[in-house]
Design a protein around this motif. Structure first.
Motif, short mmCIF file in Angstrom:
data_model
loop_
_atom_site.label_atom_id
_atom_site.label_comp_id
_atom_site.label_asym_id
_atom_site.label_seq_id
_atom_site.Cartn_x
_atom_site.Cartn_y
_atom_site.Cartn_z
N ILE A 26 0.85 -1.20 0.00
CA ILE A 26 0.00 0.00 0.00
C ILE A 26 0.88 1.24 0.00
O ILE A 26 1.90 1.31 0.71
N THR A 27 0.50 2.23 -0.79
CA THR A 27 1.20 3.51 -0.78
C THR A 27 0.58 4.41 0.28
O THR A 27 -0.63 4.66 0.27
N ASN A 28 1.41 4.85 1.20
CA ASN A 28 0.99 5.75 2.28
C ASN A 28 1.27 7.19 1.91
O ASN A 28 2.04 7.46 0.99
N ALA A 29 0.67 8.11 2.63
CA ALA A 29 0.85 9.53 2.35
C ALA A 29 1.85 10.15 3.32
O ALA A 29 1.67 10.08 4.54
N GLU A 82 -12.31 14.51 4.08
CA GLU A 82 -11.49 14.62 5.28
C GLU A 82 -10.57 13.40 5.34
O GLU A 82 -11.03 12.25 5.21
N ILE A 83 -9.26 13.65 5.49
CA ILE A 83 -8.25 12.59 5.52
C ILE A 83 -7.54 12.67 6.88
O ILE A 83 -6.59 13.44 7.04
N PRO A 84 -7.99 11.93 7.87
CA PRO A 84 -7.45 12.08 9.22
C PRO A 84 -6.03 11.54 9.34
O PRO A 84 -5.65 10.59 8.64
N PRO A 85 -5.24 12.10 10.25
CA PRO A 85 -3.96 11.47 10.61
C PRO A 85 -4.24 10.05 11.14
O PRO A 85 -5.30 9.78 11.71
N THR A 86 -3.29 9.18 10.92
CA THR A 86 -3.51 7.76 11.18
C THR A 86 -3.53 7.43 12.67
O THR A 86 -2.72 7.93 13.46
N ALA A 89 -1.77 4.82 5.30
CA ALA A 89 -1.54 5.65 6.48
C ALA A 89 -1.19 7.08 6.06
O ALA A 89 -0.77 7.33 4.94
N VAL A 90 -1.39 7.99 6.99
CA VAL A 90 -0.97 9.39 6.83
C VAL A 90 0.09 9.67 7.89
O VAL A 90 -0.18 9.51 9.09
N PHE A 91 1.27 10.08 7.45
CA PHE A 91 2.37 10.38 8.37
C PHE A 91 2.73 11.85 8.22
O PHE A 91 2.74 12.38 7.11
#
Length: 288
Positions: free
Chosen positions: A7-10, A179-183, A223-225
């Motif tokens: 998976i590609t994370n952000a 909305e893209i929440p922090p992981t 995930a969002v980092f």
């Protein structure tokens, strides 16, 4: 069965300088900002080099205040193939602003970044994740200002921010706004922060790695980092007179941060927020 691969994370960077951190607001007046040593440009350039070495593209949530003073740095971000997004103009918490003042802040930042960067700015992240249950009107304001996604609601319980009952994964929160929440990691009916910042510096790398991997493999979600340029700067001026809690949160393990980032870039697949998430919501969001 076809294996889609990892998976590609952000990967996201909140572009602000050390003296603009919200926790320092009681100690550093906004009127003093221009007299402080600004170190953001050299730190962003180090980050750009780190990302380029590994072929990683990221999203830079950039303050308008910073972009105004370092336009060449903004253009280097764009020229490197990264996404330019908004962190507002003056690093004021959305929860501290009226609706009119918030609109002026996010509209001004978007127009400024687009003018300097020469690209459409689709994304916004509120300083200190300061959109929550008490100011959900801010989402309508972002939509009115022309944004297409936000990463501003952190679904955790924290003494300065957070909305623990908010959805953990990207979702359409308004028609035309994602909305893209922090992981976070869900354990024992609690959401644990798993997306970077001070937690990434505090916790052992192996634990952060495990949490991100769990979100990828068990939740089957990117995930969002996030991190800040000042988090790799061991020589930044030390702010005097701050509380012990603030001192610990800001400075803990800064000397280890750059090495940990290198491991993170090596161990996971990373991309820009718009590339990772907007195609997942293609029926609701247009990139043109």
């Amino acid at each position: 069965m076809h294996d889609p691969g990892p998976i590609t994370n952000a990967l996201t960077i909140d572009v602000e300088d050390y003296f603009q951190v919200s926790a320092f607001a009681p100690y550093i007046k906004r009127s003093e900002w221009d007299s402080r040593e600004c170190r953001v440009e050299r730190n962003v350039d180090r980050i750009l080099a780190l990302l380029d070495d590994r072929g990683v593209r990221a999203t830079f949530f950039t303050l308008g205040w910073i972009a105004e003073r370092y336009p060449a740095m903004v253009r280097r971000i764009v020229d490197g193939g990264h996404e330019l997004a908004s962190h507002g103009y003056g690093h004021e918490r959305a929860s501290d602003l009226s609706e009119a003042d918030f609109f002026n802040d996010v509209h001004r930042a978007k127009a400024l970044l687009e003018d300097i960067g020469g690209m459409l700015v689709l994304g916004y992240r509120a300083p200190s994740f300061s959109i929550g249950s008490a100011n959900m009107w801010a989402l309508d304001t972002l939509l009115r200002a022309g944004y297409r996604y936000s990463s501003s609601i952190y679904p955790i319980r924290h003494d300065h921010y957070g909305m623990p009952d908010a959805p953990r994964f990207s979702h359409q929160i308004r028609q035309g706004l994602i909305e893209i929440p922090p992981t976070t990691l869900r354990i024992f009916n609690h959401n644990l922060p798993s997306s970077g910042g001070g937690y990434f510096r505090l916790l052992p790398y192996s634990l952060s790695h495990w949490m991100l991997r769990h979100v990828n493999t068990q939740d089957h979600s990117p995930a969002v980092f996030y991190f800040h340029p000042w988090e790799i700067d061991v020589r930044q001026p030390r702010i005097q007179g701050i509380s012990l809690r603030t001192r610990f949160r800001h400075y803990v393990n800064i000397g280890r941060m750059e090495k940990r980032l290198g491991l993170l870039l090596q161990d996971f697949c990373w991309g820009r927020m718009d590339h990772v998430f907007l195609p997942r919501h293609a029926p609701e969001v247009s990139l043109v």
